[in-house]
Motif scaffolding. Structure first.
Motif, PDB file in Angstrom:
ATOM      1  N   ARG A   1       0.838  -1.205   0.000  1.00 16.42           N
ATOM      2  CA  ARG A   1       0.000   0.000   0.000  1.00 16.42           C
ATOM      3  C   ARG A   1       0.871   1.254   0.000  1.00 16.42           C
ATOM      4  O   ARG A   1       2.103   1.150  -0.049  1.00 16.42           O
ATOM      5  CB  ARG A   1      -0.909   0.012   1.239  1.00 16.42           C
ATOM      6  CG  ARG A   1      -0.115  -0.249   2.496  1.00 16.42           C
ATOM      7  CD  ARG A   1      -0.801  -0.033   3.820  1.00 16.42           C
ATOM      8  NE  ARG A   1      -2.193  -0.259   3.940  1.00 16.42           N
ATOM      9  CZ  ARG A   1      -2.879  -0.055   5.085  1.00 16.42           C
ATOM     10  NH1 ARG A   1      -2.221   0.348   6.180  1.00 16.42           N
ATOM     11  NH2 ARG A   1      -4.172  -0.246   5.155  1.00 16.42           N
ATOM     12  N   PHE A   2       0.228   2.402   0.052  1.00 15.39           N
ATOM     13  CA  PHE A   2       0.982   3.650   0.109  1.00 15.39           C
ATOM     14  C   PHE A   2       1.876   3.670   1.346  1.00 15.39           C
ATOM     15  O   PHE A   2       1.424   3.373   2.450  1.00 15.39           O
ATOM     16  CB  PHE A   2      -0.005   4.833   0.167  1.00 15.39           C
ATOM     17  CG  PHE A   2       0.648   6.157   0.373  1.00 15.39           C
ATOM     18  CD1 PHE A   2       1.240   6.836  -0.678  1.00 15.39           C
ATOM     19  CD2 PHE A   2       0.682   6.738   1.637  1.00 15.39           C
ATOM     20  CE1 PHE A   2       1.859   8.060  -0.479  1.00 15.39           C
ATOM     21  CE2 PHE A   2       1.297   7.964   1.857  1.00 15.39           C
ATOM     22  CZ  PHE A   2       1.885   8.633   0.787  1.00 15.39           C
TER      23      PHE A   2
ATOM     24  N   GLY B   1       4.557   6.278   1.355  1.00  9.47           N
ATOM     25  CA  GLY B   1       5.212   7.591   1.367  1.00  9.47           C
ATOM     26  C   GLY B   1       6.615   7.542   0.790  1.00  9.47           C
ATOM     27  O   GLY B   1       7.285   8.574   0.678  1.00  9.47           O
TER      28      GLY B   1
ATOM     29  N   ALA C   1       9.236   7.888  -1.762  1.00  9.19           N
ATOM     30  CA  ALA C   1       9.230   8.637  -3.026  1.00  9.19           C
ATOM     31  C   ALA C   1      10.522   9.448  -3.100  1.00  9.19           C
ATOM     32  O   ALA C   1      11.412   9.290  -2.256  1.00  9.19           O
ATOM     33  CB  ALA C   1       8.012   9.569  -3.079  1.00  9.19           C
TER      34      ALA C   1
ATOM     35  N   ALA D   1      13.546   6.490  -4.716  1.00  5.04           N
ATOM     36  CA  ALA D   1      12.610   5.731  -5.559  1.00  5.04           C
ATOM     37  C   ALA D   1      12.868   6.019  -7.040  1.00  5.04           C
ATOM     38  O   ALA D   1      12.864   5.107  -7.880  1.00  5.04           O
ATOM     39  CB  ALA D   1      11.176   6.090  -5.179  1.00  5.04           C
TER      40      ALA D   1
ATOM     41  N   TRP E   1      13.691   3.254 -10.055  1.00  8.25           N
ATOM     42  CA  TRP E   1      12.916   3.091 -11.297  1.00  8.25           C
ATOM     43  C   TRP E   1      13.779   3.375 -12.515  1.00  8.25           C
ATOM     44  O   TRP E   1      13.716   2.675 -13.524  1.00  8.25           O
ATOM     45  CB  TRP E   1      11.662   3.978 -11.284  1.00  8.25           C
ATOM     46  CG  TRP E   1      10.549   3.448 -10.416  1.00  8.25           C
ATOM     47  CD1 TRP E   1       9.936   4.085  -9.386  1.00  8.25           C
ATOM     48  CD2 TRP E   1       9.914   2.151 -10.514  1.00  8.25           C
ATOM     49  NE1 TRP E   1       8.966   3.270  -8.829  1.00  8.25           N
ATOM     50  CE2 TRP E   1       8.940   2.083  -9.509  1.00  8.25           C
ATOM     51  CE3 TRP E   1      10.096   1.041 -11.354  1.00  8.25           C
ATOM     52  CZ2 TRP E   1       8.133   0.966  -9.304  1.00  8.25           C
ATOM     53  CZ3 TRP E   1       9.310  -0.086 -11.164  1.00  8.25           C
ATOM     54  CH2 TRP E   1       8.337  -0.111 -10.146  1.00  8.25           C
TER      55      TRP E   1
ATOM     56  N   TYR F   1      14.526   0.809 -15.643  1.00 11.19           N
ATOM     57  CA  TYR F   1      14.277   1.066 -17.076  1.00 11.19           C
ATOM     58  C   TYR F   1      15.571   1.027 -17.878  1.00 11.19           C
ATOM     59  O   TYR F   1      15.561   0.699 -19.066  1.00 11.19           O
ATOM     60  CB  TYR F   1      13.517   2.386 -17.275  1.00 11.19           C
ATOM     61  CG  TYR F   1      12.047   2.237 -16.879  1.00 11.19           C
ATOM     62  CD1 TYR F   1      11.172   1.497 -17.659  1.00 11.19           C
ATOM     63  CD2 TYR F   1      11.561   2.779 -15.691  1.00 11.19           C
ATOM     64  CE1 TYR F   1       9.839   1.315 -17.284  1.00 11.19           C
ATOM     65  CE2 TYR F   1      10.239   2.609 -15.306  1.00 11.19           C
ATOM     66  CZ  TYR F   1       9.386   1.868 -16.108  1.00 11.19           C
ATOM     67  OH  TYR F   1       8.078   1.668 -15.740  1.00 11.19           O
TER      68      TYR F   1
ATOM     69  N   SER G   1       1.164  16.384  -6.317  1.00 13.80           N
ATOM     70  CA  SER G   1       1.831  15.137  -5.951  1.00 13.80           C
ATOM     71  C   SER G   1       3.090  15.462  -5.165  1.00 13.80           C
ATOM     72  O   SER G   1       3.982  16.128  -5.682  1.00 13.80           O
ATOM     73  CB  SER G   1       2.194  14.363  -7.213  1.00 13.80           C
ATOM     74  OG  SER G   1       3.141  13.384  -6.876  1.00 13.80           O
TER      75      SER G   1
ATOM     76  N   ALA H   1       5.402  13.671  -4.568  1.00  8.24           N
ATOM     77  CA  ALA H   1       6.544  12.913  -5.055  1.00  8.24           C
ATOM     78  C   ALA H   1       7.245  13.596  -6.234  1.00  8.24           C
ATOM     79  O   ALA H   1       8.365  13.274  -6.553  1.00  8.24           O
ATOM     80  CB  ALA H   1       6.085  11.528  -5.484  1.00  8.24           C
TER      81      ALA H   1
ATOM     82  N   VAL I   1      13.354  10.830 -17.689  1.00 10.00           N
ATOM     83  CA  VAL I   1      12.840  10.117 -18.848  1.00 10.00           C
ATOM     84  C   VAL I   1      13.114  10.912 -20.113  1.00 10.00           C
ATOM     85  O   VAL I   1      13.619  10.388 -21.092  1.00 10.00           O
ATOM     86  CB  VAL I   1      11.332   9.850 -18.698  1.00 10.00           C
ATOM     87  CG1 VAL I   1      10.733   9.400 -20.019  1.00 10.00           C
ATOM     88  CG2 VAL I   1      11.101   8.783 -17.647  1.00 10.00           C
TER      89      VAL I   1
ATOM     90  N   HIS J   1       5.306  -1.688 -12.749  1.00 11.55           N
ATOM     91  CA  HIS J   1       5.350  -0.333 -12.190  1.00 11.55           C
ATOM     92  C   HIS J   1       3.919   0.217 -12.070  1.00 11.55           C
ATOM     93  O   HIS J   1       3.528   0.751 -11.029  1.00 11.55           O
ATOM     94  CB  HIS J   1       6.200   0.530 -13.130  1.00 11.55           C
ATOM     95  CG  HIS J   1       6.543   1.892 -12.617  1.00 11.55           C
ATOM     96  ND1 HIS J   1       7.444   2.707 -13.244  1.00 11.55           N
ATOM     97  CD2 HIS J   1       6.090   2.606 -11.547  1.00 11.55           C
ATOM     98  CE1 HIS J   1       7.547   3.856 -12.588  1.00 11.55           C
ATOM     99  NE2 HIS J   1       6.736   3.820 -11.542  1.00 11.55           N
ATOM    100  N   ALA J   2       3.145   0.042 -13.134  1.00 15.02           N
ATOM    101  CA  ALA J   2       1.768   0.561 -13.118  1.00 15.02           C
ATOM    102  C   ALA J   2       0.931  -0.162 -12.069  1.00 15.02           C
ATOM    103  O   ALA J   2       0.110   0.446 -11.376  1.00 15.02           O
ATOM    104  CB  ALA J   2       1.143   0.391 -14.510  1.00 15.02           C
TER     105      ALA J   2
ATOM    106  N   ILE K   1       1.993  -1.476  -9.269  1.00 20.91           N
ATOM    107  CA  ILE K   1       2.390  -0.946  -7.947  1.00 20.91           C
ATOM    108  C   ILE K   1       1.722   0.412  -7.734  1.00 20.91           C
ATOM    109  O   ILE K   1       1.167   0.697  -6.664  1.00 20.91           O
ATOM    110  CB  ILE K   1       3.936  -0.851  -7.838  1.00 20.91           C
ATOM    111  CG1 ILE K   1       4.550  -2.259  -7.761  1.00 20.91           C
ATOM    112  CG2 ILE K   1       4.349  -0.018  -6.624  1.00 20.91           C
ATOM    113  CD1 ILE K   1       6.070  -2.301  -7.799  1.00 20.91           C
TER     114      ILE K   1
ATOM    115  N   ARG L   1       0.158   2.284 -20.019  1.00 22.84           N
ATOM    116  CA  ARG L   1       0.576   1.681 -18.739  1.00 22.84           C
ATOM    117  C   ARG L   1      -0.458   0.651 -18.300  1.00 22.84           C
ATOM    118  O   ARG L   1      -0.108  -0.430 -17.813  1.00 22.84           O
ATOM    119  CB  ARG L   1       0.716   2.754 -17.652  1.00 22.84           C
ATOM    120  CG  ARG L   1       1.836   3.723 -17.915  1.00 22.84           C
ATOM    121  CD  ARG L   1       2.001   4.711 -16.754  1.00 22.84           C
ATOM    122  NE  ARG L   1       2.955   5.755 -17.119  1.00 22.84           N
ATOM    123  CZ  ARG L   1       3.181   6.855 -16.428  1.00 22.84           C
ATOM    124  NH1 ARG L   1       2.493   7.080 -15.309  1.00 22.84           N
ATOM    125  NH2 ARG L   1       4.064   7.736 -16.816  1.00 22.84           N
TER     126      ARG L   1
ATOM    127  N   MET M   1      16.335  -4.624  -6.757  1.00 23.88           N
ATOM    128  CA  MET M   1      15.330  -4.582  -5.683  1.00 23.88           C
ATOM    129  C   MET M   1      15.981  -4.414  -4.304  1.00 23.88           C
ATOM    130  O   MET M   1      15.356  -3.926  -3.376  1.00 23.88           O
ATOM    131  CB  MET M   1      14.465  -5.849  -5.691  1.00 23.88           C
ATOM    132  CG  MET M   1      13.525  -5.938  -6.855  1.00 23.88           C
ATOM    133  SD  MET M   1      12.357  -4.566  -6.866  1.00 23.88           S
ATOM    134  CE  MET M   1      12.750  -3.825  -8.421  1.00 23.88           C
TER     135      MET M   1
ATOM    136  N   GLY N   1       8.387  -5.462  -3.915  1.00 23.81           N
ATOM    137  CA  GLY N   1       9.145  -5.377  -5.168  1.00 23.81           C
ATOM    138  C   GLY N   1       9.867  -6.690  -5.422  1.00 23.81           C
ATOM    139  O   GLY N   1       9.810  -7.258  -6.515  1.00 23.81           O
TER     140      GLY N   1
END
Ligand code: FAD
Length: 426
Positions: free
Chosen positions: A133-134, A136, A138, A142, A146, A150, A185, A187, A198, A227-228, A230, A263, A350, A362
């Motif tokens: 779950r959430f 925090g 970020a 994080a 990510w 990628y 947001s 984050a 990106v 990712h989507a 999560i 996504r 991870m 993860g």
């Protein structure tokens, strides 16, 4: 009904969205019951490995990041990983790894760095007590993880990344942003945080428009779908810090998922891949076996698992793995090895996740998808057709990863309803 109800063929899959929705409406309960059995709810995992790529010190101090672990003595004997099972013989293809794989004593046929179940290093976690779950988590830590994930999506120096999307001014026509409450947001930095990274990657990379072979597209879809998924869980089990209440956050879902239909497509893609792997578990007794000492002794779990495999086999084929790495040419074998190598690196990344709860899920989900890839691609390998042998934790990860994705599709349904309700009320 316009939000996130895609129709038609899922790209690179062997079925359409409608089929997946129908399957999930029946399959979800089966998976849900299975993951609640004692065999499948205890996962042994090493949460204390050092990040092999950089000095990670972005530990999340938030209470939501902590993981409640079980004392091994409290785990019923039959659900513990048997120490004796550590006596294994080297599989054909065991090689010393190069580069970031150098610390790995695992087989070159593995898609993941396995935390050997049978060592003392792991902890037992009751997954039901530690929902994803959430938390925090970020910001820089994080983002870095990510971004590194990628970057693994790079074969022969060519990266395939998410194509640039129209700006958030409603350009997709997907949702009417004016309906949403404003909130920023936390984050994202002023330049969109990772978005800046990106775009810096995009320039030399032709933003994913160039023709890619199926295998490379699949690799990208797998990680983007994870990712989507999560993100969907974060938005669905979100903490409203002003009220202290946990509730689905529609705006979070819209900005992270609904405005990026590709996504969502990739979540469906992960679903078809995992479902196909579950069906392959039942191909024959020879196709898969649990490592000696790891047998499921829990009658309820055996029955549920048999039912799940039978259901998966009764589904129309959702993914055609024979299209990938086809022909026993040198190129296709090299591509498969490269694919494995990159996926193994993702499993090692991870250990760089700076939040225990996020690292747990993860690791589990990458482990589960890696197990699916092993089932799909290792049974007919360059080493000849061999039964795939799994450790207990691989099977547990596979079932729970499939459940995570199935739950994401459920959450999407809920967000559709919320969106409708908000529209009607507005
Ligand atoms: P991020 O989700 O960090 O995304 C970064 C960038 O990637 C975006 O700006 C976008 O450009 C691109 N992007 C986003 N989604 C996709 C996609 N599906 N496909 C392609 N590109 C994409 N947080 C929690 O609260 N709970 C958790 O359980 C949790 N688990 C995590 C597990 C892992 C392995 C990692 C690395 C992070 C986890 N996090 C978790 C953090 C969470 O994923 C986000 O990083 C965080 O919420 C910040 O989100 P963001 O909006 O900055 O974008």
């Amino acid at each position: 009904d316009s939000i996130c109800r895609p129709t038609g063929q899922i790209e690179d899959a062997a079925c359409d969205y409608e089929t997946v929705e129908t399957i999930n409406s029946q399959f979800f309960d089966r998976l849900d019951a299975l993951r609640r059995t004692d065999f499948f709810k205890f996962y042994k995992v090493n949460l204390f490995k050092e990040c092999p790529f950089w000095n990670e010190n972005g530990f999340c101090m938030n209470r939501a990041c902590s993981v409640e672990t079980e004392d091994e003595a409290d785990i019923p004997e039959e659900f513990r990983v048997k120490r004796l099972s550590s006596v294994t013989t080297a599989a054909p293809g065991d090689v010393a790894m190069s580069g970031s794989d150098s610390s790995c004593s695992c087989s070159s046929t593995e898609f993941c760095h396995l935390d050997d179940d049978a060592t003392n290093d792991g902890v037992y976690v009751d997954l039901l007590k530690n929902p994803e779950r959430f938390t925090g988590y970020a910001g820089a830590s994080a983002n870095r993880v990510w971004k590194s994930i990628y970057e693994e999506n790079c074969f022969n120096g060519v990266k395939f990344i998410e194509p640039a999307r129209p700006t958030a001014s409603g350009g997709t026509g997907f949702v009417d942003k004016s309906m949403l409450h404003h909130s920023s947001s936390p984050a994202l930095g002023p330049n969109g945080g990772f978005g800046g990274l990106v775009s810096s990657l995009q320039a030399p990379l032709d933003s994913g428009d160039s023709e890619q072979c199926l295998e490379k597209r699949v690799f990208y879809r797998i990680i983007s779908g994870l990712h989507a998924s999560i993100s969907i869980h974060i938005c669905h089990d979100f903490l409203d810090t002003s009220t202290g209440e946990w509730a689905p956050n529609l705006e979070c879902f819209i900005t992270r998922i609904a405005e990026h239909p590709e996504r969502l497509q990739n979540v469906y893609f992960d679903y078809v891949l995992l479902l196909r792997a579950l069906s392959r578990l039942g191909d024959s007794r020879d196709n898969f076996s649990l490592r000696a000492g790891d047998a499921i002794e829990d009658g309820a779990a055996v029955e549920q698992l048999d039912g799940l495999i039978a259901d998966a086999r009764a589904c129309p084929t959702t993914f055609d793995e024979a299209q990938m790495f086809s022909g026993q040419t040198r190129e296709s074998l090299e591509l498969k090895n490269e694919f494995r190598h990159h996926f193994r690196n993702i499993s090692a990344i991870m250990d760089c996740v700076g939040c225990d709860k996020c690292r747990l899920w993860g690791k589990l989900q990458v482990h589960g998808i890696g197990t699916a890839l092993k089932l799909l691609f290792n049974s007919n390998d360059e080493h000849g057709a061999q039964p795939v042998q799994l450790q207990k934790s691989e099977l547990v990860a596979l079932v729970n990863a499939a459940h995570r994705i199935a739950e994401s599709l459920r959450a999407v349904e809920r967000f559709r309803d919320m969106y409708q309700a908000q529209r009607l009320a507005g």
